[in-house]
Each structure stands twice: as C-alpha cells, then as structure tokens.
Scaffold this motif. Structure first.
Motif, mmCIF file in Angstrom:
data_model
loop_
_atom_site.group_PDB
_atom_site.id
_atom_site.type_symbol
_atom_site.label_atom_id
_atom_site.label_comp_id
_atom_site.label_asym_id
_atom_site.label_seq_id
_atom_site.Cartn_x
_atom_site.Cartn_y
_atom_site.Cartn_z
ATOM 1 N N ARG A 1 2.519 10.062 4.131
ATOM 2 C CA ARG A 1 2.191 10.589 5.460
ATOM 3 C C ARG A 1 0.907 11.424 5.393
ATOM 4 O O ARG A 1 0.145 11.475 6.350
ATOM 5 N N HIS A 2 0.704 12.103 4.262
ATOM 6 C CA HIS A 2 -0.493 12.921 4.087
ATOM 7 C C HIS A 2 -0.756 13.065 2.594
ATOM 8 O O HIS A 2 0.131 12.823 1.762
ATOM 9 N N VAL A 3 -1.981 13.450 2.259
ATOM 10 C CA VAL A 3 -2.378 13.579 0.864
ATOM 11 C C VAL A 3 -2.999 14.956 0.651
ATOM 12 O O VAL A 3 -3.889 15.376 1.403
ATOM 13 N N LEU A 4 -2.530 15.658 -0.360
ATOM 14 C CA LEU A 4 -3.079 16.955 -0.758
ATOM 15 C C LEU A 4 -3.932 16.773 -2.005
ATOM 16 O O LEU A 4 -3.543 16.061 -2.940
ATOM 17 N N VAL A 5 -5.095 17.419 -2.026
ATOM 18 C CA VAL A 5 -5.987 17.368 -3.192
ATOM 19 C C VAL A 5 -6.507 18.779 -3.465
ATOM 20 O O VAL A 5 -6.543 19.618 -2.565
ATOM 21 N N PRO A 6 -6.929 19.046 -4.702
ATOM 22 C CA PRO A 6 -7.384 20.395 -5.034
ATOM 23 C C PRO A 6 -8.861 20.651 -4.790
ATOM 24 O O PRO A 6 -9.307 21.790 -4.895
ATOM 25 N N SER A 7 -9.640 19.599 -4.494
ATOM 26 C CA SER A 7 -11.090 19.792 -4.433
ATOM 27 C C SER A 7 -11.754 18.763 -3.533
ATOM 28 O O SER A 7 -11.220 17.667 -3.319
ATOM 29 N N PRO A 8 -12.950 19.081 -3.005
ATOM 30 C CA PRO A 8 -13.714 18.088 -2.260
ATOM 31 C C PRO A 8 -14.033 16.845 -3.096
ATOM 32 O O PRO A 8 -14.098 15.740 -2.564
ATOM 33 N N HIS A 9 -14.239 17.046 -4.396
ATOM 34 C CA HIS A 9 -14.540 15.909 -5.274
ATOM 35 C C HIS A 9 -13.406 14.886 -5.256
ATOM 36 O O HIS A 9 -13.653 13.671 -5.118
ATOM 37 N N THR A 10 -12.158 15.343 -5.392
ATOM 38 C CA THR A 10 -11.025 14.426 -5.386
ATOM 39 C C THR A 10 -10.866 13.780 -4.013
ATOM 40 O O THR A 10 -10.575 12.584 -3.901
ATOM 41 N N ARG A 11 -11.082 14.561 -2.950
ATOM 42 C CA ARG A 11 -11.032 13.991 -1.594
ATOM 43 C C ARG A 11 -12.043 12.856 -1.457
ATOM 44 O O ARG A 11 -11.706 11.762 -0.976
ATOM 45 N N ASP A 12 -13.272 13.101 -1.872
ATOM 46 C CA ASP A 12 -14.314 12.084 -1.731
ATOM 47 C C ASP A 12 -13.983 10.840 -2.543
ATOM 48 O O ASP A 12 -14.253 9.711 -2.109
ATOM 49 N N MET A 13 -13.402 11.028 -3.723
ATOM 50 C CA MET A 13 -13.038 9.879 -4.555
ATOM 51 C C MET A 13 -11.965 9.030 -3.872
ATOM 52 O O MET A 13 -12.027 7.793 -3.881
#
Length: 352
Positions: free
Chosen positions: A126-138
């Motif tokens: 339903r949603h995704v949590l990431v620790p950094s903008p880098h992981t989001r962009d990937m």
C-alpha cells in the motif's frame, strides 16, 4: 487512540546492524507515542530462505488480521513469494532500507531473481518507507514505484549524554560498520597502510557477518605494514562504542554502498569529521563541509583524505565545527516515528 500495527522482520530485532537498529528504534519510538506495536520474528534465513522457512514466513504473515497494517522489513519483503504475499490480508507497508538486488558481491542469478521478485512485490505494498532520497530515487528509476507511494523516514538519532573522555593520543581513526564486504573495511586497511609516516591508531568496530570474511580481514591486517596500529574490535558494547566515538578524531568508512548509513549520523552527533566514499546515499547524508568523500574502492584517494584530516589542523577544526552543527540539527527517533505513524494511519484510512 492509535491503531495497533505489526513490524515483521527476519531474525532478532536487536541485531547490531544499521537496518536492525533503525527497525528497533522505530518500534520503540512508536510504542513511546502510544501505539501498540507487535514484532513478528520471521525466519532469519531471509533473503535466501529454504522452502520450509518461506512457508513459515507466509503462514505468519497470512495469520495477521485484515484491520491492522504490517510493516515488512525489506530483507524479507523483497524475497517473499509474490503469489503468497498477495494473499496476506493485512495492509502492507514495505520498509526498504536498500533494494536486495543492489547488494554487492551477489551472484548474477540471485541478483536477477531478487530484482524481479522485489519489483513484483512492491506493486502489492500500500505504501513504501525508505530512509533516504537516494533509496526513493532508486525505487522510482529502477523499480517503477510511483513517487506518491513512497515516504522518506530519515533515521533519528538517540538522545544521550556523550561521555566526556579525552581524545586518544596518537589520533584515533574510528570505523563502524558490519564486518561485511560492502562496508569496504579491506579498502580502509589498505589506505591505512600508506600512512606509515604519520602517528595514528585505528579501531574497526562491527558485528561479524560471517567467519570467512572476518578471517580475510584479520589476514589483511596481519599482512599490513601498519597492522600493529589497527584493531579489529568486532562487536562491542554500546558503552564501549560511545567511548570510542569520544576518543576518536576522525570517522572513516570505505563503504561500497549505503542506502542511508546511520553510523554517519552517530559520528556527526559526536562532532566527528568524516572520511568516506561517494557511494549510494553517502553524499546526501554527510554534509559537504563536514567531511571528505572519495570514489569507492580507491584506497589511494581514501589515504590522501585521511592524511589531510590528520595533518591539516585548520581544515580538521573547520570540519569538526561543521559536524557539530550538523549533529545538533539531526532529527530524533520521535520525529521519524511521527512520519511513519502518519503513513500507517493513511494506509488504513485509504481505500484498498
């Protein structure tokens, strides 16, 4: 009244690695804010479980109620069988510290399998949590996850009284990170071997990943001309680690990849200038004026950066000041938990 939730992850949540530290601190902070959080311990063989462990994990997740969200740590999430994951009734929030297929030194066949599985599984979250903008962009660029389905929940820092201990003499270089090939401790040992004309000592702290790699690091240190100045401390108590941070003059990590890197925030909170690499999320985590970053796997460049930190007193002093300022501005785990709590509530309020 906050809604209860579950955090599912493989193995023991108190394991001493950055990802597990994140999960542990987040669960505790959510509990401190009044949310009932169940920790569901999946088999610790993930991300490469055998058939029995995969079946056990699927059964555990399938037993969760449909009216409570579950956060599934990426170490298991990306490796779960997609068809089985689709049958889980609980609304799923994926916690992706860094995608499994991007881990270094993976056999090509396994990396391809994990890439396909994780990509498919991300469509079920339903949603995704990431620790950094880098992981989001990937995730956006390589896994086709829509930006509005991702929330950055930067790691917090734990409030503590730093020990008032004198700096070590000669200057101590401290490296903290699991004893895993991805952390590049072998490159650091090589770089330190080029600094024989300077006075220094080094401590490498980290939970062992496997006996073979620890043995390789020990052998590399033993063969180094500077081996008598390098201590492979392995796992240490939190009190001992805080003392080492206090005694150190430079923090160094020759990492080959980071999805975030909680240890960098810890170093900043102690006012330590940082020598590391440009890999992954490091440039977005380490302020430019608080350290020196060099290309991964470049022992010569790493050695030059350490040399400047050890010999250029005004340069070092300016980086210490910048690190102190950055450390003082870091978010708390309470801040991180509030972000995650909003995601959990929005997932339950939104239509499936």
């Amino acid at each position: 009244m906050t809604r209860p939730a579950t955090f599912a992850l493989p193995g023991d949540i108190t394991t001493l690695t950055g990802g597990y530290l994140y999960d542990h601190q987040l669960v505790q902070a959510l509990r401190d804010q009044g949310r009932s959080m169940q920790v569901l311990q999946l088999p610790d063989s993930f991300p490469t479980p055998d058939a029995a462990d995969m079946a056990q994990a699927v059964d555990q997740l399938s037993a969760l109620p449909a009216d409570q969200p579950v956060i599934i740590d990426g170490l298991a999430f990306g490796a779960l069988q997609t068809e089985a994951l689709a049958s889980v009734r609980a609304p799923i929030v994926a916690m992706i510290h860094h995608p499994l297929a991007q881990e270094s030194a993976l056999p090509a066949e396994l990396a391809d399998h994990l890439l396909r599985t994780e990509r498919a599984n991300l469509t079920l979250a339903r949603h995704v949590l990431v620790p950094s903008p880098h992981t989001r962009d990937m995730l956006i660029e390589r896994y086709d996850v829509a930006a509005d389905r991702i929330t950055i929940a930067r790691p917090g820092t734990k409030a503590r009284q730093h020990p008032q201990v004198p700096k070590a003499d000669p200057a101590m270089i401290l490296s903290v990170g699991i004893l895993h090939p991805r952390k590049g401790h072998d490159v650091l040992v090589q770089a330190l071997g080029m600094l024989g004309d300077l006075e220094w000592q080094a401590q490498i702290v980290g939970n062992p990943w496997d006996d073979a790699h620890v043995g390789q690091l020990c052998d590399r240190i033993a063969r180094s001309a500077m081996g008598d100045r390098i201590t492979l401390a392995g796992r240490v108590s939190d009190g001992r680690l805080q003392n080492l941070y206090g005694q150190a003059s430079v923090f160094a990590l020759a990492t080959r990849y980071e999805g975030y890197g909680i240890v960098f925030d810890e170093a900043l909170s102690h006012g330590l200038p940082i020598v590391s690499t440009t890999a992954g999320a490091v440039p977005g985590t380490v302020p430019a004026d608080a350290g020196l970053l060099v290309p991964p796997d470049d022992a010569g460049a790493l050695s030059d950066a350490l040399r400047r930190m050890l010999t250029d007193a005004p340069f070092h002093k300016a980086r210490v000041k910048a690190a102190q300022q950055a450390g003082a501005a870091l978010p708390s785990w309470d801040d991180t938990a509030r972000i995650v709590a909003r995601v959990l509530d929005s997932v339950m309020d939104a239509p499936a």
